[in-house]
Write a protein that holds these residues in place. Structure first.
Motif, PDB file in Angstrom:
ATOM      1  N   HIS A 161      -7.559   8.315  -3.630  1.00  0.00           N
ATOM      2  CA  HIS A 161      -6.907   8.389  -2.344  1.00  0.00           C
ATOM      3  C   HIS A 161      -6.191   9.578  -2.049  1.00  0.00           C
ATOM      4  CE1 HIS A 161      -8.526   4.714  -0.749  1.00  0.00           C
ATOM      5  NE2 HIS A 161      -7.905   4.020  -1.713  1.00  0.00           N
ATOM      6  N   LYS A 162      -6.215  10.025  -0.995  1.00  0.00           N
ATOM      7  CA  LYS A 162      -5.371  11.510  -0.900  1.00  0.00           C
ATOM      8  C   LYS A 162      -4.896  11.376   0.512  1.00  0.00           C
ATOM      9  CE  LYS A 162      -9.652  13.633   1.437  1.00  0.00           C
ATOM     10  NZ  LYS A 162     -10.286  14.631   1.635  1.00  0.00           N
ATOM     11  N   ASP A 165      -5.760   4.574 -11.136  1.00  0.00           N
ATOM     12  CA  ASP A 165      -4.653   5.007 -10.333  1.00  0.00           C
ATOM     13  C   ASP A 165      -5.065   5.410  -8.908  1.00  0.00           C
ATOM     14  OD1 ASP A 165      -2.027   6.081 -10.370  1.00  0.00           O
ATOM     15  OD2 ASP A 165      -2.984   8.009  -9.989  1.00  0.00           O
ATOM     16  N   CYS A 166      -4.153   4.921  -8.099  1.00  0.00           N
ATOM     17  CA  CYS A 166      -4.583   5.014  -6.713  1.00  0.00           C
ATOM     18  C   CYS A 166      -4.749   6.434  -6.176  1.00  0.00           C
ATOM     19  CB  CYS A 166      -3.399   4.609  -5.562  1.00  0.00           C
ATOM     20  SG  CYS A 166      -2.677   2.901  -6.057  1.00  0.00           S
ATOM     21  N   TRP A 167      -4.146   7.267  -6.685  1.00  0.00           N
ATOM     22  CA  TRP A 167      -4.265   8.582  -6.070  1.00  0.00           C
ATOM     23  C   TRP A 167      -4.985   9.602  -6.569  1.00  0.00           C
ATOM     24  CZ3 TRP A 167       1.041  11.939  -5.325  1.00  0.00           C
ATOM     25  CH2 TRP A 167       1.406  11.982  -4.058  1.00  0.00           C
ATOM     26  N   HIS A 168      -5.905   8.850  -7.434  1.00  0.00           N
ATOM     27  CA  HIS A 168      -7.126   9.439  -8.283  1.00  0.00           C
ATOM     28  C   HIS A 168      -8.104   9.829  -7.192  1.00  0.00           C
ATOM     29  CE1 HIS A 168      -6.592   9.671 -12.702  1.00  0.00           C
ATOM     30  NE2 HIS A 168      -7.351  10.668 -12.447  1.00  0.00           N
TER      31      HIS A 168
END
Lengths: 282, 215
Positions: free
Chosen positions: B214-215, B209-212
């Motif tokens: 990237h912030k 998942d991208c948001w794992h």
């Protein structure tokens, strides 16, 4: 091919949630805002600025509509009985306030229009924005019925936090640069921390582990935040008590006097924020 | 039929990922042709990597620049000759986001007695007596938009990894930091780009998942 997939599934895309959802969701973060309790003080907005490294753009840019407030307090003068006198610019009484942040729609209109898939839905039920993937086409912002996406027209990095204010920036999320779209994340950095802590302690995330910045700062506790998949959480109980359900374009209530409603749910956006209508004494 | 909204996202991510592998392979190729010296460091780096179940280190190398440090800290003397565990000094790695640089007091714990006549230790003692930390420079610096925690990775590959012994933690560190045992001053030898991370995440069923990250 991403484009092919979008075109082929276009008609199904925003109906997915009616047929059981897009994901196997791990969480469904949701919010309840009681407008009866909201006094319009703006503490939530200030907390959001501090927590999420939001740029202060200044008066000129604010007038152009380039402000970066992820959470804005909308002000309505909806009491026709309390008309302003001729000398008043605004009426003295009868303002009502509505805190407006990203509604984290489960059938978000912003997501399918992104040409580079910089915005997508996470298994946590959040509408994610990946800043380093964003190319700044601004389609998402134009497609958002709530106008809750904000674009970095300038590089606020250098100007907005003169020394030593740059030292107060939150290291848990990036400082966005020019040409990137951004929006409320439901304080995903706090969610991430809570999940990490829960995993380390070998338990599930409990209700109340995650507090968003706006919720934390609200002096009247008008904002409640939690996981809709947890049957014991406060949000789940509130949604049930007010007979509002996810995945519907209109709520058919047994008791129409219940105050819960979702903004623009008729547009089939399926927002995750429920507002409790303001009731005024007559 | 429910539409999997993530399909096209992950596909395009995969495309991007493949692209980065191609560039990586090209880069590795270029490096290999450039000189035998570099090639030997590549082999050296791979030799340090653990033969542990489910531990597939990402491929790829990178010729990092020398980062001049206030004191030329010899990792080889500490980690190779004296076999000090990485986590003895980088003690925060197992419980926080950052691995951390030890406080000067930890250096002085040994070096108030050991090797006090060496130039580098004299320099260290100077800092200690001035009550100033040596201004160490960061070698492995992730971009602002990346969320990386050492703790999670160490839990996964060291503490919750069957067949892995904590004394061999340096082999796990080597996935991303290269063979630090052979270095004096640490140097970036792995690309640490998204393709590099994704290789390992795919091989070990890490989150995609991208948001794992990237912030």
């Amino acid at each position: 091919m991403s484009l092919q997939n979008i075109l082929n599934n276009w008609d199904k895309y925003r109906k997915g949630h009616e047929a059981g959802g897009h994901h196997v969701y791990e969480h469904m973060w949701s919010m309840v805002i009681d407008l009866n309790k909201c006094i319009g003080c703006g503490a939530c907005s200030v907390a959001c600025y501090a927590e999420n490294n939001l740029a202060v753009v200044g008066k000129d840019r604010f007038e152009k509509g380039q402000a970066m407030h992820w959470l804005r307090i909308e002000r309505y003068w909806d009491e026709p009985n309390l008309k302003p006198t001729a000398s008043d610019e605004f009426q003295q009484h009868g303002a009502s306030f509505l805190p407006m942040m990203c509604q984290q729609c489960n059938a978000a209109t912003c997501e399918p229009v992104c040409p580079v898939a910089a915005t997508y839905h996470t298994p946590d039920g959040l509408n994610a924005q990946v800043y380093n993937r964003c190319i700044g086409s601004r389609y998402c912002s134009n497609n958002c019925p709530y106008r809750l996406r904000y674009f970095n027209f300038y590089s606020f990095y250098e100007t907005s936090w003169p020394e030593p204010l740059n030292l107060q920036l939150n290291p848990d999320l990036s400082v966005r640069d020019k040409g990137v779209m951004e929006k409320c994340t439901f304080c995903v950095q706090r969610i991430r921390t809570a999940k990490d802590t829960a995993r380390r302690e070998g338990r599930k995330v409990r209700d109340g582990d995650v507090q968003t910045a706006c919720q934390q700062s609200c002096p009247t506790t008008a904002i409640v935040f939690g996981d809709m998949l947890d049957p014991e959480s406060r949000v789940t109980k509130l949604w049930k008590a007010h007979e509002v359900e996810l995945g519907k374009t209109a709520q058919h209530k047994q008791h129409p006097e219940k105050r819960g409603y979702r903004i623009f749910e008729g547009l089939n956006t399926d927002p995750c924020v429920m507002y409790l209508e303001r009731v005024r004494e007559v | 039929m429910p539409v999997n909204r993530c399909t096209w996202t992950s596909r395009s991510l995969l495309d991007a990922f493949r692209g980065s592998i191609v560039t990586q392979i090209a880069r590795v190729g270029k490096v290999l042709v450039t000189g035998i010296f570099v090639a030997s460091t590549v082999i050296g780096a791979n030799a340090a990597v653990a033969d542990v179940p489910n531990a597939n280190p990402p491929k790829g190398t990178h010729k990092g620049e020398d980062v001049p440090q206030p004191i030329e800290f010899p990792h080889d003397i500490h980690a190779k000759i004296n076999e000090i565990n990485c986590m003895y000094c980088h003690t925060y790695a197992r419980r926080s986001k950052v691995a951390g640089i030890p406080p000067t007091s930890k250096c002085m714990g040994c070096h108030s007695v050991i090797a006090t006549d060496r130039d580098r230790i004299k320099k260290l003692t100077e800092y200690w007596e001035k009550k100033e930390p040596p201004p160490w420079k960061k070698v492995h610096d992730m971009p602002d938009y990346v969320h990386f925690t050492h703790e999670k990775h160490l839990q996964r590959f060291v503490f919750n990894n069957e067949g892995m012994d904590v004394t061999r933690v340096s082999e796990v560190c080597a996935f991303c930091h290269g063979d630090v045992k052979e270095m004096t001053v640490a140097k970036k030898t792995k690309p640490l780009n998204m393709g590099f991370c994704r290789r390992c995440h795919e091989a070990n069923n890490g989150p995609s998942d991208c948001w794992h990250c990237h912030k």
